[in-house]
Structures are given as structure tokens and as C-alpha cells.
Design an enzyme around this catalytic site. Sequence first.
Site, PDB file in Angstrom:
ATOM      1  N   GLY A   1      -8.368  -8.217   4.762  1.00 53.34           N
ATOM      2  CA  GLY A   1      -9.169  -8.368   5.976  1.00 53.34           C
ATOM      3  C   GLY A   1      -8.394  -8.838   7.188  1.00 53.34           C
TER       4      GLY A   1
ATOM      5  N   MET B   1      -5.567  -7.351   8.562  1.00 48.77           N
ATOM      6  CA  MET B   1      -4.823  -6.361   9.334  1.00 48.77           C
ATOM      7  C   MET B   1      -5.734  -5.169   9.614  1.00 48.77           C
ATOM      8  SD  MET B   1      -1.660  -7.814   9.033  1.00 48.77           S
ATOM      9  CE  MET B   1      -0.580  -6.449   9.096  1.00 48.77           C
TER      10      MET B   1
ATOM     11  N   CYS C   1       9.587 -39.100 -12.590  1.00 45.24           N
ATOM     12  CA  CYS C   1       8.233 -39.588 -12.773  1.00 45.24           C
ATOM     13  C   CYS C   1       7.576 -39.553 -11.400  1.00 45.24           C
ATOM     14  CB  CYS C   1       8.223 -40.989 -13.362  1.00 45.24           C
ATOM     15  SG  CYS C   1       9.174 -42.197 -12.432  1.00 45.24           S
TER      16      CYS C   1
ATOM     17  N   LYS D   1       0.835  -1.198   0.000  1.00 45.61           N
ATOM     18  CA  LYS D   1       0.000   0.000   0.000  1.00 45.61           C
ATOM     19  C   LYS D   1       0.872   1.250   0.000  1.00 45.61           C
ATOM     20  CE  LYS D   1      -3.759  -0.615   2.429  1.00 45.61           C
ATOM     21  NZ  LYS D   1      -4.391  -0.863   3.752  1.00 45.61           N
TER      22      LYS D   1
ATOM     23  N   HIS E   1      -8.561 -31.895   7.692  1.00 45.09           N
ATOM     24  CA  HIS E   1      -8.413 -33.275   7.233  1.00 45.09           C
ATOM     25  C   HIS E   1      -9.080 -33.454   5.874  1.00 45.09           C
ATOM     26  CE1 HIS E   1      -9.676 -37.562   7.012  1.00 45.09           C
ATOM     27  NE2 HIS E   1      -8.444 -37.753   7.451  1.00 45.09           N
TER      28      HIS E   1
ATOM     29  N   TYR F   1      13.871 -34.015 -18.316  1.00 52.25           N
ATOM     30  CA  TYR F   1      12.425 -34.041 -18.530  1.00 52.25           C
ATOM     31  C   TYR F   1      11.679 -34.294 -17.222  1.00 52.25           C
ATOM     32  CZ  TYR F   1      12.589 -39.166 -18.219  1.00 52.25           C
ATOM     33  OH  TYR F   1      12.758 -40.450 -17.778  1.00 52.25           O
TER      34      TYR F   1
ATOM     35  N   ARG G   1      -3.332  -1.024  -6.562  1.00 51.39           N
ATOM     36  CA  ARG G   1      -2.398  -2.148  -6.634  1.00 51.39           C
ATOM     37  C   ARG G   1      -2.757  -2.967  -7.860  1.00 51.39           C
ATOM     38  NH1 ARG G   1      -5.310  -5.203  -1.695  1.00 51.39           N
ATOM     39  NH2 ARG G   1      -7.280  -5.303  -2.785  1.00 51.39           N
TER      40      ARG G   1
ATOM     41  N   ARG H   1      -3.006   3.082   8.631  1.00 52.50           N
ATOM     42  CA  ARG H   1      -3.369   1.920   7.810  1.00 52.50           C
ATOM     43  C   ARG H   1      -2.229   0.919   7.720  1.00 52.50           C
ATOM     44  NH1 ARG H   1      -4.723   4.678   2.190  1.00 52.50           N
ATOM     45  NH2 ARG H   1      -5.983   2.794   1.854  1.00 52.50           N
TER      46      ARG H   1
ATOM     47  N   SER I   1      15.675 -42.069 -13.461  1.00 52.31           N
ATOM     48  CA  SER I   1      14.401 -41.397 -13.336  1.00 52.31           C
ATOM     49  C   SER I   1      14.064 -41.338 -11.849  1.00 52.31           C
ATOM     50  CB  SER I   1      13.322 -42.157 -14.101  1.00 52.31           C
ATOM     51  OG  SER I   1      12.079 -41.549 -13.864  1.00 52.31           O
TER      52      SER I   1
HETATM   53  P1  ADP Z   1      -7.830  -2.235   3.661  1.00 53.44           P
HETATM   54  O1  ADP Z   1      -6.397  -2.605   3.439  1.00 53.44           O
HETATM   55  O2  ADP Z   1      -8.585  -3.197   4.487  1.00 53.44           O
HETATM   56  O3  ADP Z   1      -8.495  -1.866   2.358  1.00 53.44           O
HETATM   57  P2  ADP Z   1      -7.415   0.538   4.105  1.00 53.44           P
HETATM   58  O4  ADP Z   1      -6.219   0.973   4.862  1.00 53.44           O
HETATM   59  O5  ADP Z   1      -7.300   0.647   2.646  1.00 53.44           O
HETATM   60  O6  ADP Z   1      -7.797  -0.921   4.544  1.00 53.44           O
HETATM   61  O7  ADP Z   1      -8.609   1.421   4.639  1.00 53.44           O
HETATM   62  C1  ADP Z   1      -9.930   1.034   4.852  1.00 53.44           C
HETATM   63  C2  ADP Z   1     -10.889   2.023   4.188  1.00 53.44           C
HETATM   64  O8  ADP Z   1     -10.662   3.350   4.666  1.00 53.44           O
HETATM   65  C3  ADP Z   1     -10.691   2.079   2.694  1.00 53.44           C
HETATM   66  O9  ADP Z   1     -11.922   2.141   2.058  1.00 53.44           O
HETATM   67  C4  ADP Z   1      -9.922   3.341   2.491  1.00 53.44           C
HETATM   68  O10 ADP Z   1     -10.160   3.899   1.233  1.00 53.44           O
HETATM   69  C5  ADP Z   1     -10.425   4.235   3.608  1.00 53.44           C
HETATM   70  N1  ADP Z   1      -9.404   5.211   3.996  1.00 53.44           N
HETATM   71  C6  ADP Z   1      -8.158   4.928   4.404  1.00 53.44           C
HETATM   72  N2  ADP Z   1      -7.444   6.041   4.636  1.00 53.44           N
HETATM   73  C7  ADP Z   1      -8.275   7.078   4.363  1.00 53.44           C
HETATM   74  C8  ADP Z   1      -8.121   8.505   4.388  1.00 53.44           C
HETATM   75  N3  ADP Z   1      -6.964   9.067   4.723  1.00 53.44           N
HETATM   76  N4  ADP Z   1      -9.173   9.252   4.030  1.00 53.44           N
HETATM   77  C9  ADP Z   1     -10.343   8.663   3.687  1.00 53.44           C
HETATM   78  N5  ADP Z   1     -10.546   7.345   3.641  1.00 53.44           N
HETATM   79  C10 ADP Z   1      -9.525   6.546   3.972  1.00 53.44           C
HETATM   80 MG    MG Z   2      -7.847  -0.747   1.088  1.00 52.20          MG
END
Ligand code: ADP
Ligand code: MG
Length: 901
Positions: free
Chosen positions: A106, A108, A853, A28, A458, A873, A342, A97, A785
Site C-alpha cells: 500500500g 507505492m 547478561c 515483483k 510514546h 553464552y 511472491r 507498477r 559477563s
Molecule cells: P500492488 O503492489 O499494490 O499489489 P500491483 O502493481 O500489483 O499493486 O497492481 C494493482 C492491481 O492491478 C493488482 O490487483 C494487479 O493484479 C492489477 N494489475 C496490475 N497490472 C495489471 C495488468 N497488466 N493487467 C491487469 N491487471 C493488472
Molecule cells: Mg499486487
Amino acid sequence: MVTTHETDKYVYDFAEGNKDLKDLLGGKGANLAEMTNLGLPVPPGFTITTGACQAYLATGREPDGLAGQIEAHLEALERAMGRRLGDPQDPLLVSVRSGARFSMPGMMETVLNVGLNDRSVVGLSDQAGQNDRFAWDSYRRLIQMFGKTVCEVPGEEFEHALDEAKRAKGTHDDLDLDADDLRGLVETYKKIFAKHTGREFPQEPREQLDLAIRAVFESWNAERAILYRRQERIPADLGTAVNVVTMVFGNLGPDSGTGVAFTRDPGSGAQGIYGDYLANAQGEDVVAGIRNTVPLQELERLDKTSYDQLLDIMARLEGHYQDLCDIEFTIERGKLWMLQTRVGKRTAAAAFVIAGQLVDEGLIDLDEALHRVNGAQLAQLMFPRFQLDHEFEAVARGIGASPGAASGAVVFTSARAVELAAEGKSVILVRRETNPDDLNGMIAAQGILTSRGGKTSHAAVVARGMGKTCVSGADEIEVNVPAKRFNVGGRTVSEGDVVSIDGTTGKVYLGEVPVTPSEVVQYFEGSLDPERTDDALVRAVHRIMTHADARRRLAVRTNADTGADAARARRFGAEGIGLCRTEHMFLGDRRELVERLILAATETERTDALAALLPLQRQDFVEIFREMAGLPVTVRLIDPPLHEFLPPLEQLAVNVAVAQERGEDVAKEEALLAAVRRMHEENPMLGLRGVRLGLVIPGLFAMQVRAIAEAAVAVTRDGGTACPEIMVPLVGAVQELETVRAEAEKIIAEVVGDSGVEVLIGTMIEVPRAALTAGQIAEAAQFFSFGTNDLTQMGWGFSRDDVEGAFFWRYLELGIFGISPFESIDRDGVGRLIRIAAEEGRAARPGLKLGVCGEHGGDPDSVHFFHEVGLDYVSCSPFRVPVARLEAGRSAIETTGSDSR
Ligand code: ADP
Ligand code: MG
Ligand code: MG
């Protein structure tokens, strides 16, 4: 050991980074820096490095120098923005963030609106033009997110309070709550916070910031994050970076909003505009699905200027990253801000289609296209798929634990699965969780569905090992085994009812969903012409496969025991047979001959039995040689213990008893029974098998060698070509091979005469001792082999049939290995044996032909290893041949090993 110095740089302004610094700044942070430097509208901010996180996690405290550097960057940010963090009149607010090297959706934490407190909330409202509602909404979000992620206050408590406030107002919509309602909610939230933490919500902005940063560091080691990394094989020591970003507000009114978008369809790869938009909201609302979003195209009507600007930026990002990008953005009162981008995740089909499109657009070359797809994706595209239309709606969704599409009658016990399967019915075994006792049922079933457990449960591990469709952890399903039914979404499904499960998407359907064959398989089989079809996927696959074939150094052969298998594998691109097992040639109506061989009391009886087998074997080889038309065919001499060809002990004992009772003649049964008793082994895997059989039973190998040589001569006399390679299994000492070879060469010389047929004699390397004495063995072997299944079993000292069902799931759960060593080669241990054997074998006999093999030959990661080690191979089952071709091509262009993430 993490060492820190005053001089270590832990904090980077967005202007200082770039997209290639993902290790340091996380994905990020690196991409926020990249967008900043491209001149795109990114709210200013800075990134705390993964190094700072690693140091914190190693020592339990912030490294020296970090606090000072944060201070300096914060001051610079405040100067640039003309506002101070949490200033009562005109507060600067920031988000904190997480962002690791690899995306962990989801897993972190993120905290928005840091800097708000009882005083600055008023300043914020003033600055927003007396917008009290907005200010209090932002504040309640801060307490909620901060409480939950930083102080571990149970999130439901906040959600209940919010629901309560809405109920009191008689609404379901957050937007109906006015400033007073939200002010009240803040009071409630603060009480919840104090109750759980034993302290007041921190009013000091800098303390909020520091605690949030620390919480992000610590979220790296949250249990779910650890589990996720183990499953995705992400190294545990990378740490996360922390991004501190100036807040922009999508919740300032109807002229504000927030959204997500993709530059192409991540499902199909089609070009176009894909995204969701939500007016008057903060970012997390979109992801959380709290309110209904509108398609991104709607934004054109709502705010044409921002919409056009966004499309323009998306096109620039695609051009710049030369790939599909996904983005997050926010519009604050008509001004567009970019919050994340990304290179976006995509389905297997989209990966191929997009790679092909980008080549067409001149953005990437074919090497790069090949690099961007992988064998796992190709394998996925080769499974049949459910043909879904509106009639079928998934009733539950679990984890796609083992791919494929399966329909069948529901059963709840292993025994019932076996019974119904014996009647020829397709069944789906449904369990809460499976355990080793379910093994027979899993074998009998078409698919397996569990309501609990993840990718390493399992059920998941065993199903993958068997290549059987499995959905695990579908937790909406309530399984009731005694009552022979399960409940899902208010419906009851009883034993015998039909369900369909999709092991790729994890979806569960009621009834039988029709299945469509894979168009990619149709292409490989030659029934879909890639030049003529308008199927974008098939065209892309064809193009990339052709390039992989041109690039690869490894040849790809197949494991095939019959002419029919061989024919299919050739259509899939096999360049020979790397393993032709001969044991099936002893089954069926030939069993009787084998029994005669085993029971032979005299030399004549034995030679007669062998003589009767010879023409049958010869005919098998003739078919295979014809089918392979001059391509090499490696035939393995008989490998399994002979008692595998006799009826089981219990069955024989019963037969004898019953027959005696009736006063029938039981001489033959009794002889068989005695033979079975005599030949019983405690550890058949380590017993009388492979080369040992050939040395102990006179004439057995000789008969097979003769059949092979005679077949080759027959095919040649008919104008064909045959290139047999005779492979001796289970050799551990060169003397074993020398003995077999001396006898074989005599027979070959006699049979071949002046026909021009050449027969190679080589060995499997599958006993660790063979790998370690490969230099000696190579003196007697014309090729090696690697039998990686046995080499893995004997290298680890466990028998596959026993361990996969019994405890592998636990080993995977504990992270003792990230993937079963039977699925993907264990590079450090078994791989080392292969390396030693390859090096020492070639040193003793330059140019020694080396192959592998066993199913590892079709495993993407293993193929890269075999390329690195310098094998000639790989050989795998027909269906895996395309995967091996693709990965062999990828290994050839990737000098740095495999990185398929
Ligand atoms: P995730 O990695 O779970 O997407 P983010 O760090 O991207 O978490 O942030 C969660 C939400 O908060 C995202 O929708 C992001 O766009 C929003 N967000 C993060 N930073 C800001 C900011 N500085 N201003 C407004 N919205 C933000
Ligand atoms: Mg995000
Ligand atoms: Mg073996």
C-alpha cells in the site's frame, strides 16, 4: 554518489530476469521474470531497474540512456503484441507498477490502462466487440489512478463523482453504470483533473507512460513510504523498480474476473485453497473491497478450465519456490493470466507449521526450516491469547504496538490508573496519546490503548520497554478525557467499563474476553507432550527447537534470583544461571538488618549485622545451587546503592515530624533520616554502587563470598554439585578487581578446604573503561559477563529510566535509531566496546569465558551479534530462553549475519 554511463542497462525484458535479481528488479519484477521463464502465462512486459530509480532520485532527472532503452523495449513489446501503445484503432495498453526489494504494502503506486485517450478508447471498444461499457470503464479508471498517483489530485473528488453517478442512477453497484454513464463520468473526471493540475489530461500515450514511471520513482520518497521503511528498518537508498506490463482485462464481462490466492492458509499454515475472486472487475477492486468477492472455490463452477489451470500453477509455484506463495491473477474471457507471485507473508503460527510441513514433504531440510522462522515469531506464540468466539467482535482496530492480551477497567488518567491498581483492579489506560506524565499510570495498568500514534509513539515505545500490552493508533476511538469516556462505533465506554485489547493484532473488544494460555508455553513447561499431541504447531515448534539446539554454539543461560525462577528457566531449556542478583536478598523482613548495617556506629555493630545476614544469604544460595544441579551459577555481588534499601526521604521526614508532634521517641527515625541525607546522590546510577560498595564498606562482599562458598560446600556435602561463579559488578579498573579478588580468594580457600568445590571469580564488563582496558582486567578475571544495560546507558550517556519515557519516541520517529538500543544491541557503538573487550580479553587470557547478561541476551538480533563476536553464552529472563535458543541456532547456520525479514 551515483554515476551513470551510456552503457548501464536499466531495462530488462521479463525473459531476461529471474527471482534472484530482487535487488535489481524488485520483488515483483524478479518474480514476474521467474514465472515468465517457467512458461507460465504472464502478460509480456519489462522492468526498469532500481538503479534507474536511484539515479533519478539522486539527480532529479532520468539517467542518460534510460529513455532510449525504454523506447527499444516498448517497440519490441509492440512488435510481439502486434499493437502499438495507444493506437487509435487497436491500442496496446500497459500497467505501470512499482515493486521494491522488500514488499511495502500500500505504500507505492500503480497505474493501470496507460495508453487510453479520447481516440483509443473507441479502438479499445471496437476490439472488445463494440464493448463500450468496458472501454469507458477502463478510461475512467486511468484518469482516476493517473490523476491521484501521478498528479496528486485528491482521490476523494473522483470517488465523490463516482458515488454521484451511482446515486443519479439509483444504485450502489458500479456494474449498473452503463457506457453512457461512464462516458459522462470521464468528462467529469477530466474536469476534476484540469481543475487541480491546471492542464488537460495528457492525450499522448508516451507522455502518460513517462509521467507514470517518474511518479513511481518519486513514490519511493513519499512521506508514508519513508515512515514505513523506518519502522520496518528497510534501508532508505534501495529505490523501487518499475514494471511495465501489457494490460489484460478482468472487466470484459461475466466470463472475466480477477482474484488473489494463497497456496496454503497464511493464518494457520493448513493446506488447502485460500483466495478471493471477483467477476467482471479489474485487480484493484479486490484489494479495495469495493465489491464483495466470492471464495476462490466458486471459480470452479464459473470457469472450470481456468480453475484447474490455476490450481495446477499454484502447485507448481509452491514446488518451485518451496514455500507458501501468494498470487494475483486475472481471467480475460476465459484465459488465465498470472500478474504477481511472491513468497507470502504469514502469521507466526503458520510460519512454524509450514516450515514443518515442507520438511515432511521433502521440499526443504531442517536447516532451511530453522532459517524460515525467527525468535520474534516464537515470542509472539508464547503470549497468552484471547479465546475468541462469535460473541466477541472487535469494535476498533489499531496498531499492535506491544504484544499480549489484556483486559481491565477503562481509566483515562494516570492518577486513576494508580488508584484502581492499588485496590487490586486490572485497568486499561486509555489516552489519545500518552506522554511522560502518564508513566506511573502505564506502570499500574494492565494494558495501554491510544487513539493516535504508531509503532514509535510514546505509548508504543514505553510499553514495549516495560513488556506491557499496548494498542496504539486505534483511530475509530474518540477519547474524551474530561468526560471520562470514549466513543466508538456509536457506543459509549465510560470509566470503569471493561475492555480487552490484543497487542498482537491491534484489536479492541468490549467486555472481558477470556484468555487461553499459549500451547507453546505448555509444551516448554512440559505439560504438552510433542510426540502425543495432534497440535500441528507444537509438533513443528518441537522439531525446529530440537534442531536449533543441535546446531547452536552459544549456550543459553537465564537470569534468575530465586529457586523458583531457576526451576522454571530450566524447563525452558536454560543451561545455567548467567545472572543471579543478590539485592532481593536484602529486602522484605531483612531490611531491618540492612538498616542496622547502614547505621552501624561501631565495628561490632557492623559485624553483628553482617553476621546476621550471612545464614540467610547462604540458604538462598543453597536453594539455587540445588535447583541448578551442577550447572554454572553466576552470582553478582551486591550492586545497587545502599540508600535504595532505606525508606524515601520524604516519608522519613514526615514520620519524624509526626512522631515528634506526639512526643514519641524518634532517635531511630532521626538516625535513618540523617543517613538518607548523607547518602543522597545526584546521580545514583554513577555513584556509590557495585564494586565501589565492596571496597568502601568493610566486610560486605566478604560476607557474600562466604555465604556463596559455604552454600556450595553444603550442597556438595549432601551429594550434590555446585558450580558458583562470583561476579563483581561495575569494575572499571583492574585494581578494583584485584583488591576484591585477593580478599575473596582467602575466604574461599578457608571455606572450601578439601571439599572439591571450585569457585570462579570474574567481572562484569559494563563500564566503558572496563571494555577499553579489558586486556588488563582479564589478568585478574576468570570470566567476563557483559552487562549490556549499563554498558548501553554509560556508552550513550543516558539513564534508561529517564530517557525511555522522556524522548525515545522522538528519536525513533526521527530515525536517529531504528530501534531502542535497550531493546536491541547498538552494534556500531556499544557493540564495538564488546568486540574490543572480547578480543583483548581473550588475547590476554586465552579461552577466557565470555557471556552476556541483561535483556539483550534474549533479543533476536542481539543474539546474532553475540554469536558473531564469539561469546560462549547469553543469559536472559526465563521467558526469553526459548527465543535465545532458537536464534542461537539460527546464527549458527547463517554465516552472513541476520536477515529475519
Ligand atoms: P500492488 O503492489 O499494490 O499489489 P500491483 O502493481 O500489483 O499493486 O497492481 C494493482 C492491481 O492491478 C493488482 O490487483 C494487479 O493484479 C492489477 N494489475 C496490475 N497490472 C495489471 C495488468 N497488466 N493487467 C491487469 N491487471 C493488472
Ligand atoms: Mg499486487
Ligand atoms: Mg549493571
